[in-house]
Scaffold this motif. Structure first.
Motif, PDB file in Angstrom:
ATOM      1  N   SER A   1      -3.019   4.885   5.685  1.00 15.99           N
ATOM      2  CA  SER A   1      -2.979   3.552   5.056  1.00 15.99           C
ATOM      3  C   SER A   1      -2.098   2.588   5.850  1.00 15.99           C
ATOM      4  CB  SER A   1      -2.506   3.650   3.604  1.00 15.99           C
ATOM      5  OG  SER A   1      -1.103   3.823   3.531  1.00 15.99           O
ATOM      6  N   GLU A   2      -1.189   3.132   6.653  1.00 14.96           N
ATOM      7  CA  GLU A   2      -0.345   2.267   7.476  1.00 14.96           C
ATOM      8  C   GLU A   2      -1.171   1.485   8.511  1.00 14.96           C
ATOM      9  OE1 GLU A   2       3.860   4.785   7.553  1.00 14.96           O
ATOM     10  OE2 GLU A   2       2.396   5.134   9.121  1.00 14.96           O
TER      11      GLU A   2
ATOM     12  N   HIS B   1      -1.045   8.400   3.218  1.00 18.15           N
ATOM     13  CA  HIS B   1       0.008   7.408   3.455  1.00 18.15           C
ATOM     14  C   HIS B   1      -0.009   6.956   4.919  1.00 18.15           C
ATOM     15  CE1 HIS B   1       4.137   5.748   2.661  1.00 18.15           C
ATOM     16  NE2 HIS B   1       4.212   5.870   3.974  1.00 18.15           N
TER      17      HIS B   1
ATOM     18  N   ALA C   1     -11.548  -6.788   3.566  1.00 22.65           N
ATOM     19  CA  ALA C   1     -11.936  -6.654   4.975  1.00 22.65           C
ATOM     20  C   ALA C   1     -13.454  -6.781   5.102  1.00 22.65           C
ATOM     21  CB  ALA C   1     -11.458  -5.319   5.532  1.00 22.65           C
TER      22      ALA C   1
ATOM     23  N   LEU D   1     -11.855  -5.328  12.950  1.00 20.13           N
ATOM     24  CA  LEU D   1     -11.982  -5.341  11.494  1.00 20.13           C
ATOM     25  C   LEU D   1     -12.722  -4.114  10.934  1.00 20.13           C
ATOM     26  CD1 LEU D   1     -11.164  -7.079   9.117  1.00 20.13           C
ATOM     27  CD2 LEU D   1     -13.173  -8.520   9.526  1.00 20.13           C
ATOM     28  N   GLU D   2     -13.745  -3.670  11.641  1.00 23.00           N
ATOM     29  CA  GLU D   2     -14.497  -2.503  11.164  1.00 23.00           C
ATOM     30  C   GLU D   2     -13.585  -1.286  11.032  1.00 23.00           C
ATOM     31  OE1 GLU D   2     -15.517  -4.668  13.315  1.00 23.00           O
ATOM     32  OE2 GLU D   2     -17.660  -5.112  13.066  1.00 23.00           O
TER      33      GLU D   2
ATOM     34  N   ASP E   1     -10.329  -1.413  10.348  1.00 18.65           N
ATOM     35  CA  ASP E   1      -9.505  -1.599   9.147  1.00 18.65           C
ATOM     36  C   ASP E   1     -10.254  -1.065   7.927  1.00 18.65           C
ATOM     37  OD1 ASP E   1      -7.200  -2.791  10.171  1.00 18.65           O
ATOM     38  OD2 ASP E   1      -8.090  -4.782  10.167  1.00 18.65           O
ATOM     39  N   ILE E   2     -11.537  -1.367   7.876  1.00 17.21           N
ATOM     40  CA  ILE E   2     -12.348  -0.901   6.755  1.00 17.21           C
ATOM     41  C   ILE E   2     -12.413   0.622   6.752  1.00 17.21           C
ATOM     42  CG2 ILE E   2     -14.668  -0.911   5.742  1.00 17.21           C
ATOM     43  CD1 ILE E   2     -15.024  -3.728   6.815  1.00 17.21           C
TER      44      ILE E   2
ATOM     45  N   ALA F   1      -9.057   2.132   5.661  1.00 13.65           N
ATOM     46  CA  ALA F   1      -8.851   1.996   4.223  1.00 13.65           C
ATOM     47  C   ALA F   1      -9.703   3.021   3.485  1.00 13.65           C
ATOM     48  CB  ALA F   1      -9.190   0.581   3.761  1.00 13.65           C
ATOM     49  N   ASN F   2     -10.908   3.184   3.972  1.00 14.31           N
ATOM     50  CA  ASN F   2     -11.845   4.108   3.348  1.00 14.31           C
ATOM     51  C   ASN F   2     -11.371   5.556   3.430  1.00 14.31           C
ATOM     52  OD1 ASN F   2     -14.543   5.828   3.550  1.00 14.31           O
ATOM     53  ND2 ASN F   2     -14.900   3.984   2.348  1.00 14.31           N
TER      54      ASN F   2
ATOM     55  N   LEU G   1      -6.046   0.099  -2.312  1.00 12.57           N
ATOM     56  CA  LEU G   1      -6.749   0.425  -1.065  1.00 12.57           C
ATOM     57  C   LEU G   1      -8.186  -0.053  -1.124  1.00 12.57           C
ATOM     58  CD1 LEU G   1      -5.686   4.069  -0.155  1.00 12.57           C
ATOM     59  CD2 LEU G   1      -5.772   2.149   1.446  1.00 12.57           C
TER      60      LEU G   1
ATOM     61  N   LEU H   1       0.829  -1.219   0.000  1.00 11.82           N
ATOM     62  CA  LEU H   1       0.000   0.000   0.000  1.00 11.82           C
ATOM     63  C   LEU H   1       0.855   1.258   0.000  1.00 11.82           C
ATOM     64  CD1 LEU H   1      -3.013  -0.446   2.434  1.00 11.82           C
ATOM     65  CD2 LEU H   1      -3.041   0.070  -0.010  1.00 11.82           C
ATOM     66  N   THR H   2       1.870   1.261   0.837  1.00 18.06           N
ATOM     67  CA  THR H   2       2.691   2.468   0.955  1.00 18.06           C
ATOM     68  C   THR H   2       3.721   2.575  -0.167  1.00 18.06           C
ATOM     69  OG1 THR H   2       4.150   1.260   2.458  1.00 18.06           O
ATOM     70  CG2 THR H   2       2.457   2.644   3.469  1.00 18.06           C
TER      71      THR H   2
ATOM     72  N   ALA I   1      -8.256   6.584   4.012  1.00 19.53           N
ATOM     73  CA  ALA I   1      -7.017   6.700   3.236  1.00 19.53           C
ATOM     74  C   ALA I   1      -7.350   6.861   1.754  1.00 19.53           C
ATOM     75  CB  ALA I   1      -6.137   5.469   3.445  1.00 19.53           C
ATOM     76  N   LEU I   2      -8.309   6.090   1.307  1.00 18.96           N
ATOM     77  CA  LEU I   2      -8.725   6.153  -0.099  1.00 18.96           C
ATOM     78  C   LEU I   2      -9.246   7.543  -0.453  1.00 18.96           C
ATOM     79  CD1 LEU I   2      -9.165   4.546  -2.700  1.00 18.96           C
ATOM     80  CD2 LEU I   2     -11.339   3.750  -1.764  1.00 18.96           C
TER      81      LEU I   2
ATOM     82  N   ILE J   1      -6.173   9.770  -0.832  1.00 19.10           N
ATOM     83  CA  ILE J   1      -5.415   9.513  -2.062  1.00 19.10           C
ATOM     84  C   ILE J   1      -6.201  10.069  -3.258  1.00 19.10           C
ATOM     85  CG2 ILE J   1      -4.408   7.732  -3.563  1.00 19.10           C
ATOM     86  CD1 ILE J   1      -2.948   8.278  -0.838  1.00 19.10           C
TER      87      ILE J   1
ATOM     88  N   LEU K   1     -15.665  -9.496   7.252  1.00 20.66           N
ATOM     89  CA  LEU K   1     -16.738  -9.109   8.169  1.00 20.66           C
ATOM     90  C   LEU K   1     -18.034  -9.848   7.842  1.00 20.66           C
ATOM     91  CD1 LEU K   1     -16.781  -7.025  10.424  1.00 20.66           C
ATOM     92  CD2 LEU K   1     -17.688  -5.360   8.795  1.00 20.66           C
TER      93      LEU K   1
ATOM     94  N   VAL L   1      -4.006  -0.073   7.862  1.00 18.18           N
ATOM     95  CA  VAL L   1      -4.790  -1.153   7.272  1.00 18.18           C
ATOM     96  C   VAL L   1      -4.191  -2.506   7.662  1.00 18.18           C
ATOM     97  CG1 VAL L   1      -5.594  -2.171   5.103  1.00 18.18           C
ATOM     98  CG2 VAL L   1      -5.561   0.314   5.383  1.00 18.18           C
TER      99      VAL L   1
ATOM    100  N   GLN M   1      -9.942  -2.883   1.172  1.00 23.79           N
ATOM    101  CA  GLN M   1     -11.159  -2.530   1.908  1.00 23.79           C
ATOM    102  C   GLN M   1     -12.264  -3.553   1.621  1.00 23.79           C
ATOM    103  OE1 GLN M   1     -12.664   1.408   1.031  1.00 23.79           O
ATOM    104  NE2 GLN M   1     -14.501   1.064   2.258  1.00 23.79           N
TER     105      GLN M   1
ATOM    106  N   ARG N   1     -17.623 -13.942  17.095  1.00 17.11           N
ATOM    107  CA  ARG N   1     -16.439 -13.526  16.358  1.00 17.11           C
ATOM    108  C   ARG N   1     -15.199 -13.663  17.239  1.00 17.11           C
ATOM    109  NH1 ARG N   1     -14.945  -7.761  13.722  1.00 17.11           N
ATOM    110  NH2 ARG N   1     -17.187  -7.400  13.736  1.00 17.11           N
TER     111      ARG N   1
END
Ligand SMILES: [Fe+2]
Ligand SMILES: [Fe+2]
Ligand SMILES: [Fe+2]
Lengths: 318, 254
Positions: free
Chosen positions: B28-29, B25, A80, B37-38, B40-41, B44-45, A73, A60-61, B47-48, B51, A84, B31, A77, A97
């Motif tokens: 995004s580190e 950037h 993930a 988990l939520e 992480d989503i 990512a969102n 990305l 990613l980076t 960060a997106l 970008i 879920l 992710v 996403q 979970r």
């Protein structure tokens, strides 16, 4: 009526439903082994989505363009989100979970062994999307017809996104093979490293597969490992040709009679070796997951404490 | 567009692109490293979004430069002394509290800045701002919720959140500085006068921190320099990582 008779009548009804291609839903009666088998398979699938974030997250980076970074990305996403969604499907079978994550971290539950291979170059992002997501789709398309309702519906939803991922991965490969000689070499190297492990994703040969027979009878699985693998081999051959890359399987040959490609034998020793923990990343993937989980413990505690305070305030006010 | 306005607008777009790509950037580190988990989503969102924002700003800078450079040339082919992002963006990912507090400071800032930029006489900047506003509202809901939870959660989370506020505070002052370039644009109705935003920012931040049982640091400590390319040591490492593949294969398409 005796308990035994009752049980066999329930089992009969269950099998009738399966035979009639009706879906089994969470509230329906189901044999304990069917439930266990499903939990194993769905959770393994969920864990694979989650652990699979790591090799791609590794780039990613470093993605070489902003457009590719954005696409990557968005893919991660999605993965993930799949994790879920699948955890929720597993939870309909009466497991939490937390328990599922605990089983992953203790090594009791598995994830796809493909993610124990390292992602080393940018071309690996192409090869993973194209081959790994590609192999996953072949399997998941067939699972759209799985007998358990929530799993089947999950697969239908997930497959749409997976086919995007595959196309995006292939598109990375296309850019590389149309680029500089170094880029093309990078693409070939990634194909060489990921082709065979992708074939192994379908599991052992049918004759060797521990879980297959019962899963087929219960229609959890709809097609055998070898049939699915054959589909993947067939579709991938022309894709490799179109890229102008060398096929990693030197024994690959079109068999007119079968209407399929014949292929070289998979190195099952390596497959077992990696499954048994000797892959480059087995330990790293789990340690990464455990570390993130442990570092997040105080956050989850804070969230619980905060919610409890709010709840208490509410009931005081009421 | 006169030449000096055009040059200033290009620089302004580049700066806003730098802010977005560096923060994106950092986010995004997270992710695959979130507390669940939520998150992480969500990371990512967000960060997106950043970008995407970087691509729009750089794309516009490239269009104004009109010298064959692309968005990627702006992101990948400039060194840390040329980058003009705010220092706050380049600070390390830190712990979860650190990242959420940083995000809160930035989200409130953009929630004030973007509604002004929407009125820019420059149509492209206005259009980018309009798109970014929606994202930023969602980001702010999330960072605000998290700062409240962490500040008013457990003793540990409270301490971590307060430590984050204290160690980031010194980097917030330059968010409201203006140099000649930005003054010129503000005077011409193209850029935003950020000196006008500090009061509202402080009010909003203070209200949330106090609801989160956190205290607002004393002013006095202020680190400045992002807009003149005078960075902390963090940025060099961000760029090293970000630009490595791109620069290793000069002139390639990806
Ligand atoms: Fe997936
Ligand atoms: Fe996947
Ligand atoms: Fe995927």
């Amino acid at each position: 009526m005796s308990t035994e008779q009752q049980l066999s009548r329930q089992e009969q009804q269950f099998m009738d439903k399966i035979k009639a291609e009706e879906k089994i839903e969470p509230k329906d009666w189901m044999p304990e082994k069917y439930r266990k088998n499903l939990i194993r398979q769905i959770s393994q699938h969920a864990h694979s989505e989650v652990i699979g974030m790591q090799p791609e997250g590794n780039f990613l980076t470093r993605a070489p363009s902003l457009r590719r970074k954005a696409i990557l990305l968005s893919k991660i996403q999605d993965e993930a989100g799949h994790g879920l969604y699948l955890y929720s499907a597993a939870e309909t079978l009466g497991i939490t979970r937390e328990e599922l994550i605990e089983a992953l971290q203790s090594g009791q539950a598995k994830y796809a062994s493909i993610f124990n291979y390292p992602a080393l170059t940018w071309a690996d992002m192409g090869a993973i999307g194209w081959l790994v997501d590609g192999a996953a789709i072949v399997n998941q398309v067939s699972l759209q017809r799985t007998s358990y309702g929530p799993y089947s519906r999950g697969m239908i939803r997930i497959c749409k996104e997976e086919s995007f991922h595959q196309r995006q991965g292939y598109d990375i490969m296309l850019s590389l093979v149309n680029g500089s000689p170094e880029q093309k070499a990078m693409a070939q190297d990634a194909l060489n490293r990921f082709y065979w492990p992708a074939l192994m994703m379908f599991g052992p040969h049918d004759s060797e597969s521990a879980h297959s027979a019962k899963s087929m009878e219960w229609k959890i699985k709809r097609e055998t490992n070898d049939d699915l693998r054959q589909k993947f081999i067939d579709q991938t051959a022309s894709q490799i040709e179109f890229l102008g890359l060398e096929h990693p399987d030197k024994d690959l040959k079109w068999n007119e009679e079968r209407g399929h490609y014949d292929s070289g034998e998979i190195d099952w020793e390596e497959f077992q070796n990696v499954i048994n923990g000797n892959g480059h990343c087995n330990r790293q993937r789990l340690e990464h997951h455990i570390k993130a989980h442990e570092e997040g413990a105080w956050v989850r505690e804070a969230l619980a404490a905060y919610n409890a305070k709010k709840q208490a305030n509410k009931s005081e006010a009421a | 567009m006169s030449d000096n306005i055009k040059a200033a607008t290009q620089e302004y777009a580049t700066r806003l692109g730098d802010d977005a790509v560096v923060l994106g950037h950092r986010i995004s580190e997270w992710v695959s490293r979130g507390p669940f988990l939520e998150e992480d989503i969500a990371y990512a969102n967000v960060a997106l979004d950043y970008i995407g924002r970087a691509r729009m700003f750089y794309g516009y800078a490239a269009e104004l430069a009109n010298d064959g450079r692309t968005e990627d040339d702006f992101a990948y082919m400039r060194d840390d002394r040329q980058y003009q992002n705010l220092l706050l963006m380049e600070m390390p990912r830190g712990d979860f509290a650190y990242s959420q507090v940083r995000q809160l400071f930035i989200d409130i800032y953009y929630n004030l800045l973007l509604p002004e930029l929407v009125n820019s006489k420059d149509d492209t900047l206005a259009a980018i701002a309009a798109k970014a506003i929606k994202e930023t509202r969602y980001h702010l809901r999330r960072s605000r919720d998290w700062v409240l939870r962490l500040g008013d959660g457990t003793e540990e989370s409270h301490h971590r959140a307060q430590a984050a506020v204290d160690s980031l505070w010194g980097y917030t002052h330059e968010l409201f500085d203006m140099d000649e370039t930005e003054k010129l644009l503000a005077d011409n109705g193209i850029g935003v006068d950020t000196t006008q935003l500090r009061e509202a920012w402080l009010k909003h931040v203070s209200a949330i921190l106090s609801e989160a049982t956190l205290s607002v640091p004393e002013d006095g400590w202020a680190v400045r320099g992002g807009r003149i390319g005078y960075h902390t040591e963090n940025l060099g490492h961000v760029l090293t990582e970000m630009q490595f593949v791109h620069r290793s294969y000069p002139g390639c398409q990806w």
